[in-house]
Write a protein that holds these residues in place. Structure first.
Motif, PDB file in Angstrom:
ATOM      1  N   GLY A  31       0.907  -1.287   0.054  1.00 43.77           N
ATOM      2  CA  GLY A  31      -0.111  -0.136  -0.174  1.00 43.77           C
ATOM      3  C   GLY A  31       0.835   1.226   0.062  1.00 43.77           C
ATOM      4  N   LYS A  32       0.148   2.145   0.145  1.00 48.84           N
ATOM      5  CA  LYS A  32       0.733   3.674   0.108  1.00 48.84           C
ATOM      6  C   LYS A  32       1.242   3.894   1.597  1.00 48.84           C
ATOM      7  N   ILE A  33       2.351   4.222   1.791  1.00 50.65           N
ATOM      8  CA  ILE A  33       2.889   4.421   3.506  1.00 50.65           C
ATOM      9  C   ILE A  33       3.404   5.784   3.640  1.00 50.65           C
ATOM     10  N   LEU A  34       2.875   6.201   4.723  1.00 47.22           N
ATOM     11  CA  LEU A  34       3.465   7.591   5.100  1.00 47.22           C
ATOM     12  C   LEU A  34       4.042   7.499   6.245  1.00 47.22           C
ATOM     13  N   GLY A  35       5.599   7.862   6.451  1.00 50.98           N
ATOM     14  CA  GLY A  35       6.533   7.640   7.429  1.00 50.98           C
ATOM     15  C   GLY A  35       6.407   8.996   8.423  1.00 50.98           C
ATOM     16  N   CYS A  36       6.013   9.246   9.542  1.00 49.29           N
ATOM     17  CA  CYS A  36       6.196  10.593  10.098  1.00 49.29           C
ATOM     18  C   CYS A  36       7.243  10.833  11.133  1.00 49.29           C
ATOM     19  N   GLY A  37       8.232  11.582  10.882  1.00 46.65           N
ATOM     20  CA  GLY A  37       9.214  11.816  11.734  1.00 46.65           C
ATOM     21  C   GLY A  37      10.424  10.855  11.282  1.00 46.65           C
ATOM     22  N   SER A  56       8.161  10.257   3.278  1.00 50.36           N
ATOM     23  CA  SER A  56       8.715  10.281   4.825  1.00 50.36           C
ATOM     24  C   SER A  56       8.326  11.750   4.784  1.00 50.36           C
ATOM     25  N   ILE A  57       8.021  12.270   6.094  1.00 56.04           N
ATOM     26  CA  ILE A  57       8.263  13.810   6.447  1.00 56.04           C
ATOM     27  C   ILE A  57       8.840  13.739   7.622  1.00 56.04           C
ATOM     28  N   ASP A  58       9.593  14.940   7.791  1.00 55.64           N
ATOM     29  CA  ASP A  58      10.687  15.228   8.919  1.00 55.64           C
ATOM     30  C   ASP A  58      11.073  16.658   8.604  1.00 55.64           C
ATOM     31  N   PRO A  59      11.257  17.553   9.765  1.00 54.55           N
ATOM     32  CA  PRO A  59      11.959  19.040   9.659  1.00 54.55           C
ATOM     33  C   PRO A  59      13.154  18.929   8.969  1.00 54.55           C
ATOM     34  N   ILE A  60      13.998  17.685   9.356  1.00 49.07           N
ATOM     35  CA  ILE A  60      15.539  17.705   8.978  1.00 49.07           C
ATOM     36  C   ILE A  60      15.422  17.590   7.277  1.00 49.07           C
ATOM     37  N   ARG A 123      10.353  13.441  -4.511  1.00 48.86           N
ATOM     38  CA  ARG A 123       9.375  14.011  -3.511  1.00 48.86           C
ATOM     39  C   ARG A 123       8.936  12.863  -2.561  1.00 48.86           C
ATOM     40  N   ARG A 124      10.058  12.049  -1.994  1.00 48.55           N
ATOM     41  CA  ARG A 124       9.712  11.103  -1.191  1.00 48.55           C
ATOM     42  C   ARG A 124      10.191  11.574   0.374  1.00 48.55           C
ATOM     43  N   TYR A 125      11.134  12.526   0.275  1.00 50.58           N
ATOM     44  CA  TYR A 125      11.544  13.046   1.428  1.00 50.58           C
ATOM     45  C   TYR A 125      10.870  14.573   1.522  1.00 50.58           C
ATOM     46  N   VAL A 126       9.945  14.755   2.452  1.00 55.61           N
ATOM     47  CA  VAL A 126       9.124  16.094   2.230  1.00 55.61           C
ATOM     48  C   VAL A 126       9.457  16.896   3.804  1.00 55.61           C
ATOM     49  N   ALA A 143      -0.166   5.134   7.958  1.00 52.03           N
ATOM     50  CA  ALA A 143       0.769   6.139   8.490  1.00 52.03           C
ATOM     51  C   ALA A 143       1.455   5.730   9.649  1.00 52.03           C
ATOM     52  N   LEU A 144       2.911   5.670   9.895  1.00 48.55           N
ATOM     53  CA  LEU A 144       3.663   5.271  10.665  1.00 48.55           C
ATOM     54  C   LEU A 144       4.337   6.346  11.685  1.00 48.55           C
ATOM     55  N   CYS A 145       4.632   6.237  12.872  1.00 48.86           N
ATOM     56  CA  CYS A 145       5.365   7.247  13.532  1.00 48.86           C
ATOM     57  C   CYS A 145       6.363   6.376  14.440  1.00 48.86           C
TER      58      CYS A 145
END
Length: 228
Positions: A31-37, A56-60, A123-126, A143-145
């Motif tokens: 499936g479509k996965i979102l990694g948070c942090g 994946s999303i992360d401020p870094i 756009r895999r690292y946002v 969504a995973l954290c």
């Protein structure tokens, strides 16, 4: 003395650790996965190489790869020394020593760094930070954290957790959080209150044992699914 950190630092985990921490099945990975942090984890890189879909999303991710690498180098020995000083707080089965831990983490972070420029282009690292998730409703299946929510209860408020979980459930049908203990190994003080709050959001919540334990007592994940 329990482990403490002055700030949330980059510390990357591997594909196999994600599989075990979140009890991911082949269906999940399809499936479509979102990694948070996600930070400098290699999960995105490894899933992408296998033909999967992860963002994946992360401020870094606002920083250049050299800046991220510099931060990794600045904090790496500090983290390992704290683990060394608190070895009894960890389970040394799959990772047999502090030295092996360092080698494992550095290998995952190097894999991330090697993939970073391409991942940014794809756009895999946002660059984004919970509780704000810059995607449309129901954009993801899962969504995973990992090692953020519930772990840092001393610096992330209860309201922050509510907002972050609302955002994760807005964009995904299934959300999973690991671990349920804080840095000092105690169960998150927010968990019971969150479990009472979830039904008002129309979510089904479960605490599930997973086949992963490195931080002693950290062998459960929180799973949320929509009930309507």
């Amino acid at each position: 003395m329990a482990m403490t950190l002055s700030s949330i630092v980059p510390w990357g985990r591997s594909f196999q650790e994600y599989i075990d921490m979140f009890a991911l099945s082949e269906q999940d990975l399809a499936g479509k996965i979102l990694g948070c942090g996600d930070g400098p984890a290699s999960f995105n890189s490894e899933v992408t190489r296998r033909g999967g879909y992860v963002i994946s999303i992360d401020p870094i991710y606002q920083f250049a790869p050299q800046d991220i690498n510099n931060r990794i180098q600045e904090t790496f020995d500090i983290i390992l020394q704290q683990v060394q000083d608190n070895q009894d707080d960890y389970v040394w089965d799959r990772i047999p020593s502090v030295q092996a831990l360092g080698e494992t983490r550095m290998a995952s972070m190097q894999m991330f760094l090697d993939d970073y420029d391409q991942g940014k282009s794809d756009r895999r690292y946002v660059p984004a930070s919970l509780p704000e998730i810059p995607f449309e409703d129901s954009s993801f299946d899962l969504a995973l954290c990992s090692h953020l929510l519930l772990l840092y209860g001393d610096r992330l408020s209860f309201e922050f957790h509510q907002q972050a979980l609302q955002s994760m459930m807005r964009v995904a049908h299934d959300a999973r959080i690991f671990p349920l203990v804080q840095l000092d190994g105690t169960r998150s003080p927010y968990l019971d209150a969150l479990l009472e709050w979830f039904p008002s959001q129309g979510w089904i919540a479960s605490v599930e044992t997973v086949p992963y334990e490195f931080q002693r007592g950290g062998h459960e994940m929180l799973r949320l699914c929509r009930s309507r």
